[in-house]
Motif scaffolding. Structure first.
Motif, PDB file in Angstrom:
ATOM      1  N   UNK A 279       0.816  -1.202   0.000  1.00 43.67           N
ATOM      2  CA  UNK A 279       0.000   0.000   0.000  1.00 43.67           C
ATOM      3  C   UNK A 279       0.854   1.258   0.000  1.00 43.67           C
ATOM      4  N   UNK A 280       2.005   1.206   0.687  1.00 43.56           N
ATOM      5  CA  UNK A 280       2.882   2.366   0.764  1.00 43.56           C
ATOM      6  C   UNK A 280       4.125   2.221  -0.118  1.00 43.56           C
ATOM      7  N   UNK A 281       4.113   1.258  -1.016  1.00 37.19           N
ATOM      8  CA  UNK A 281       5.297   1.025  -1.839  1.00 37.19           C
ATOM      9  C   UNK A 281       5.680   2.275  -2.622  1.00 37.19           C
ATOM     10  N   UNK A 282       4.714   2.900  -3.258  1.00 37.59           N
ATOM     11  CA  UNK A 282       5.013   4.092  -4.057  1.00 37.59           C
ATOM     12  C   UNK A 282       5.607   5.193  -3.190  1.00 37.59           C
ATOM     13  N   UNK A 283       5.011   5.421  -2.023  1.00 34.52           N
ATOM     14  CA  UNK A 283       5.506   6.480  -1.137  1.00 34.52           C
ATOM     15  C   UNK A 283       6.929   6.188  -0.657  1.00 34.52           C
ATOM     16  N   UNK A 284       7.188   4.917  -0.303  1.00 33.98           N
ATOM     17  CA  UNK A 284       8.523   4.532   0.167  1.00 33.98           C
ATOM     18  C   UNK A 284       9.557   4.744  -0.932  1.00 33.98           C
ATOM     19  N   UNK A 285       9.246   4.265  -2.130  1.00 30.24           N
ATOM     20  CA  UNK A 285      10.205   4.364  -3.228  1.00 30.24           C
ATOM     21  C   UNK A 285      10.448   5.821  -3.626  1.00 30.24           C
ATOM     22  N   UNK A 286       9.381   6.586  -3.736  1.00 31.25           N
ATOM     23  CA  UNK A 286       9.523   7.986  -4.143  1.00 31.25           C
ATOM     24  C   UNK A 286      10.352   8.775  -3.145  1.00 31.25           C
TER      25      UNK A 286
END
Length: 304
Positions: A279-286
């Motif tokens: 769910x937070x993959x995009x936020x973590x990567x960005x």
């Protein structure tokens, strides 16, 4: 709550077993009758033998003994996890207020974990309470962690992050790995501790990478963790655990490895279908790609 004997009888009848089927070769027929009537207790060894024949775990037996109700602590742990995953902060505050003065030590401990989740969510600076520091010290004093501590490992990490003690942080990471290894065999992970370790390692890697400018040993620790993740046997990894591992490898490459390889890995991760752990993959990567490039620029890294 049912008595031990009454619970055994209920289980035996539900499985269509006679007393001879269940107790034969373990206890005598007369003893079995008295046991189910509550007139006898059994040794631990005998109890395990009976549960094995019933194919029932200790946790399931306790659930059934409490007439299909989980323990209060297990129910509270589930409520905290659900409230946090839904970002239902009013519910979390309610749980903290209700259980922080409980007479049950485990409930007080879980209330501390809920309070920690509230304070640390989306905040870079927060002050641990005395209860949090006491929990952190308790974990540090244990020579090994059991399943209860393994489930709360990420909470320990959150507190440890603010204590600015690199050696203690790394000792805790090593303790988590060694404790998980106790429960895993080459062919089985009966308590799913690999998933717990994967979630823990994802938080640990982020702490080490973000803090390596301020704390020089963190860079070495992050590299050691990266190597352990690369070498880890993926046989036991669930989908969520495998995703956490891939995110860790991607982050390390951005900070200290091959940026191009990290970009390729990140592109693959971004295209995965939604999973509970992603769910937070995009936020973590960005967020981490930005931080990583900034760190490389400060170091004068040519890959930045």
């Amino acid at each position: 709550m049912l008595s031990l004997g009454a619970t055994l009888k209920k289980l035996r009848l539900a499985r269509g077993m006679t007393q001879a089927d269940l107790y034969g070769g373990i206890v005598s027929r007369s003893f079995a009758g008295r046991l189910e009537r509550g007139e006898h207790d059994v040794t631990v060894e005998t109890f395990w033998a009976i549960l094995d024949r019933l194919a029932v775990s200790a946790d399931e037996f306790r659930f059934l003994q409490q007439e299909d109700h989980p323990s209060d602590a297990l129910r509270l742990e589930g409520q905290i996890g659900t409230a946090y995953s839904q970002q239902n902060f009013p519910w979390l505050r309610h749980l903290v207020q209700r259980y922080q003065t409980s007479t049950d030590p485990q409930e007080r401990e879980l209330a501390t974990v809920a309070d920690l989740a509230l304070r640390s969510f989306g905040s870079a600076s927060w002050t641990p309470t005395p209860a949090m520091l006491a929990l952190w010290q308790h974990f540090n004093q244990l020579t090994t962690w059991g399943l209860h501590e393994l489930r709360l490992g990420t909470a320990w990490l959150e507190i440890a992050q603010g204590q600015h003690q690199p050696a203690v942080l790394w000792a805790g990471i090593q303790k988590m790995h060694a404790s998980c290894a106790r429960y895993v065999s080459p062919t089985a992970d009966p308590f799913h501790v690999t998933d717990l370790r994967a979630s823990f390692d994802l938080v640990a890697m982020q702490i080490l990478l973000l803090g390596q400018v301020q704390f020089r040993p963190y860079r070495t620790y992050a590299q050691t963790l990266y190597r352990a993740l690369k070498a880890y046997d993926r046989w036991h990894l669930s989908t969520d655990a495998a995703l956490s591992r891939e995110i860790c490898l991607c982050l390390w490459d951005w900070y200290d490895g091959d940026v191009a390889a990290a970009d390729r890995r990140a592109a693959t991760l971004e295209n995965l279908p939604p999973l509970s752990a992603s769910l937070n993959t995009h936020a973590i990567l960005t967020s981490h790609r930005r931080h990583a490039l900034r760190q490389r620029q400060k170091r004068g890294d040519s890959h930045a």
